[in-house]
Design a protein around this motif. Sequence first.
Motif, PDB file in Angstrom:
ATOM      1  N   GLU A 161      24.734  45.416  10.365  1.00  0.00           N
ATOM      2  CA  GLU A 161      23.588  46.016   9.658  1.00  0.00           C
ATOM      3  C   GLU A 161      23.335  47.440  10.153  1.00  0.00           C
ATOM      4  OE1 GLU A 161      18.818  45.137   8.857  1.00  0.00           O
ATOM      5  OE2 GLU A 161      20.051  43.694   9.975  1.00  0.00           O
ATOM      6  N   LEU A 162      23.413  47.643  11.462  1.00  0.00           N
ATOM      7  CA  LEU A 162      23.213  48.973  12.041  1.00  0.00           C
ATOM      8  C   LEU A 162      24.340  49.921  11.633  1.00  0.00           C
ATOM      9  CD1 LEU A 162      21.551  50.827  13.892  1.00  0.00           C
ATOM     10  CD2 LEU A 162      22.867  49.931  15.834  1.00  0.00           C
ATOM     11  N   MET A 163      25.567  49.426  11.615  1.00  0.00           N
ATOM     12  CA  MET A 163      26.708  50.250  11.193  1.00  0.00           C
ATOM     13  C   MET A 163      26.537  50.736   9.760  1.00  0.00           C
ATOM     14  SD  MET A 163      29.569  47.789  12.914  1.00  0.00           S
ATOM     15  CE  MET A 163      31.060  48.538  12.273  1.00  0.00           C
ATOM     16  N   ALA A 164      26.128  49.818   8.878  1.00  0.00           N
ATOM     17  CA  ALA A 164      25.940  50.186   7.475  1.00  0.00           C
ATOM     18  C   ALA A 164      24.797  51.189   7.324  1.00  0.00           C
ATOM     19  CB  ALA A 164      25.677  48.940   6.644  1.00  0.00           C
ATOM     20  N   LYS A 165      23.690  50.925   7.999  1.00  0.00           N
ATOM     21  CA  LYS A 165      22.528  51.819   7.923  1.00  0.00           C
ATOM     22  C   LYS A 165      22.855  53.205   8.467  1.00  0.00           C
ATOM     23  CE  LYS A 165      17.737  52.166   9.561  1.00  0.00           C
ATOM     24  NZ  LYS A 165      16.679  51.491  10.378  1.00  0.00           N
ATOM     25  N   SER A 166      23.667  53.253   9.512  1.00  0.00           N
ATOM     26  CA  SER A 166      24.006  54.520  10.168  1.00  0.00           C
ATOM     27  C   SER A 166      25.206  55.220   9.543  1.00  0.00           C
ATOM     28  CB  SER A 166      24.276  54.262  11.655  1.00  0.00           C
ATOM     29  OG  SER A 166      23.180  53.632  12.270  1.00  0.00           O
ATOM     30  N   PHE A 178      25.829  57.175  17.185  1.00  0.00           N
ATOM     31  CA  PHE A 178      26.131  56.103  16.246  1.00  0.00           C
ATOM     32  C   PHE A 178      25.611  56.471  14.856  1.00  0.00           C
ATOM     33  CE2 PHE A 178      26.402  51.560  14.895  1.00  0.00           C
ATOM     34  CZ  PHE A 178      27.661  51.292  15.384  1.00  0.00           C
ATOM     35  N   GLY A 179      26.205  57.520  14.303  1.00  0.00           N
ATOM     36  CA  GLY A 179      25.842  57.915  12.957  1.00  0.00           C
ATOM     37  C   GLY A 179      24.844  59.054  12.891  1.00  0.00           C
ATOM     38  N   GLN A 180      24.267  59.420  14.033  1.00  0.00           N
ATOM     39  CA  GLN A 180      23.394  60.598  14.020  1.00  0.00           C
ATOM     40  C   GLN A 180      24.188  61.822  13.574  1.00  0.00           C
ATOM     41  OE1 GLN A 180      23.546  58.308  16.433  1.00  0.00           O
ATOM     42  NE2 GLN A 180      21.483  57.667  17.016  1.00  0.00           N
ATOM     43  N   GLN A 181      25.477  61.853  13.918  1.00  0.00           N
ATOM     44  CA  GLN A 181      26.472  62.753  13.341  1.00  0.00           C
ATOM     45  C   GLN A 181      27.556  61.864  12.732  1.00  0.00           C
ATOM     46  OE1 GLN A 181      24.536  65.825  13.603  1.00  0.00           O
ATOM     47  NE2 GLN A 181      26.643  66.553  13.578  1.00  0.00           N
ATOM     48  N   PRO A 182      28.365  62.382  11.790  1.00  0.00           N
ATOM     49  CA  PRO A 182      29.437  61.534  11.222  1.00  0.00           C
ATOM     50  C   PRO A 182      30.250  60.888  12.340  1.00  0.00           C
ATOM     51  CG  PRO A 182      29.281  63.594  10.028  1.00  0.00           C
ATOM     52  CD  PRO A 182      28.345  63.722  11.202  1.00  0.00           C
ATOM     53  N   THR A 183      30.445  59.578  12.252  1.00  0.00           N
ATOM     54  CA  THR A 183      30.970  58.807  13.382  1.00  0.00           C
ATOM     55  C   THR A 183      32.062  57.845  12.941  1.00  0.00           C
ATOM     56  OG1 THR A 183      28.811  58.900  14.487  1.00  0.00           O
ATOM     57  CG2 THR A 183      30.342  57.172  15.208  1.00  0.00           C
ATOM     58  N   ALA A 185      27.013  48.042  19.965  1.00  0.00           N
ATOM     59  CA  ALA A 185      26.685  49.130  19.039  1.00  0.00           C
ATOM     60  C   ALA A 185      25.369  49.802  19.404  1.00  0.00           C
ATOM     61  CB  ALA A 185      26.631  48.599  17.609  1.00  0.00           C
ATOM     62  N   SER A 186      24.412  49.020  19.876  1.00  0.00           N
ATOM     63  CA  SER A 186      23.100  49.590  20.178  1.00  0.00           C
ATOM     64  C   SER A 186      23.132  50.521  21.384  1.00  0.00           C
ATOM     65  CB  SER A 186      22.074  48.473  20.388  1.00  0.00           C
ATOM     66  OG  SER A 186      22.388  47.684  21.514  1.00  0.00           O
ATOM     67  N   VAL A 187      24.149  50.384  22.246  1.00  0.00           N
ATOM     68  CA  VAL A 187      24.301  51.339  23.355  1.00  0.00           C
ATOM     69  C   VAL A 187      24.601  52.723  22.789  1.00  0.00           C
ATOM     70  CG1 VAL A 187      25.536  51.914  25.468  1.00  0.00           C
ATOM     71  CG2 VAL A 187      25.126  49.512  24.897  1.00  0.00           C
ATOM     72  N   TYR A 188      25.592  52.811  21.922  1.00  0.00           N
ATOM     73  CA  TYR A 188      25.895  54.100  21.297  1.00  0.00           C
ATOM     74  C   TYR A 188      24.689  54.642  20.544  1.00  0.00           C
ATOM     75  CZ  TYR A 188      30.960  53.444  22.078  1.00  0.00           C
ATOM     76  OH  TYR A 188      32.206  53.286  22.626  1.00  0.00           O
TER      77      TYR A 188
END
Length: 429
Positions: free
Chosen positions: A274-279, A255-260, A246-249
């Motif tokens: 945690e990153l998915m939820a935050k993003s 990765f959530g900077q735009q709807p993803t 996930a951290s590569v994207y």
Amino acid sequence: MEENRKIIKGNIAFTPRFGKLEVRENSFIVIEGKQVKGIYCELPAEYKNISVTDYQDALIIPGLVDLHFHAPQFANRGLGFDLELLPWLEGYTFPEEAKFINAAYAQEVYKKVVTELWKWGTTRVVLFGTIHKEATAKLMELLAQAGLGGYVGKVNMDRNSPDILIETTEQSLTATEDYIKDTVDRYQLVKPILTPRFVPTCTPELMAGIAKLAKKYNLPVQSHLSENAGEIAWVKELHPECQNYASVYHKFGLFGQQPTIMAHCVYNDDTEIELMAKSKVYVAHCPYSNNNLASGIAPVRKYIDNGIIVGLGTDVAGGHEVSMAKVMAMAVQVSKLKWLATDKKEKFFTIPEVFYMATKGGGSFFGKVGSFEDGYEFDALVIDDSCLEVSAYNRYSIEERLSRFLYIGDYKNIVARYIAGAKIEQPQF
């Protein structure tokens, strides 16, 4: 104003909240333009002069949303399921997608794809195309012509791909921007989406460039994440500097900077979750594909418990079913295996829960879509399930009828389809 209004009547069922099935038997839905204006047991006086389409004892449910479908793989359904993901891509998927350089072939396949989507009651869909700009634009045109809603992506690949499917970074970005310019304002219900296939086939330069295009044109992003153990190991080899897949994207702005939307998400660890939820990354859960390619059982309940929005996807052709009803049923079934595999800790899903995923959950990627609450766009299916009755002595509840439709019904039970307030007839290509 009256000509802009319509009223339909039947047994109404929708999920305003996850797991909460709201039922309004023998009730009226008032639609004004594209939107729901209210549900009534009895019509208010102001609507008395508007004609009513009475579907009598039929079920009226929100249209079904497919968050992950590879349109060019349609001809490969049912093939190669003795393989795992990576050899399946090499042996079946890439050779099929290479054919879409031929515009006539692309049009022939995509007409069938769009017709099948209509037939099985998918009202909104998020589609992968191929690297071929013209073929992908044709897919978008056919989807719009049929009156369906969706996002359609030109796929990006500039490494670790067959020569016939590989572009240079510059070629990929230029063709993608041309595709966006040609289509972004062309259709009301169908829009482009940025589509890096997955990390192994996209260089850092390409991923960064795609992220810039997404931001420049304010467009969403779709890709794959943690589908298969071999894929995850490959990503680690390619990007040892990153903590996880996930951290590569995220590093490259995808990765959530735009709807993803990220499809599959079978093996994400707690840091990724945690990153998915935050993003605010969406998960497209694809149970048929995860089974067919021996990828595994995604921890979907854990995602939802952590505030991640989960929709469902057919993932044609990793998944062999176009029917989102069947995907809902399979999502329940595999969740029961997950329940057993977690020593009965991760609860399996109920019908109202998977129904939410396939309607309001996935629909929220499109805005106010997937429910019959006031202000939502009116996407709906009318289900005549009378042929599923066994005897007049059997009196099923609305929830039981919905369950039976998911498990034992088919497209013949769908007698009407509405998208954004308009009734949609079978495409005539």
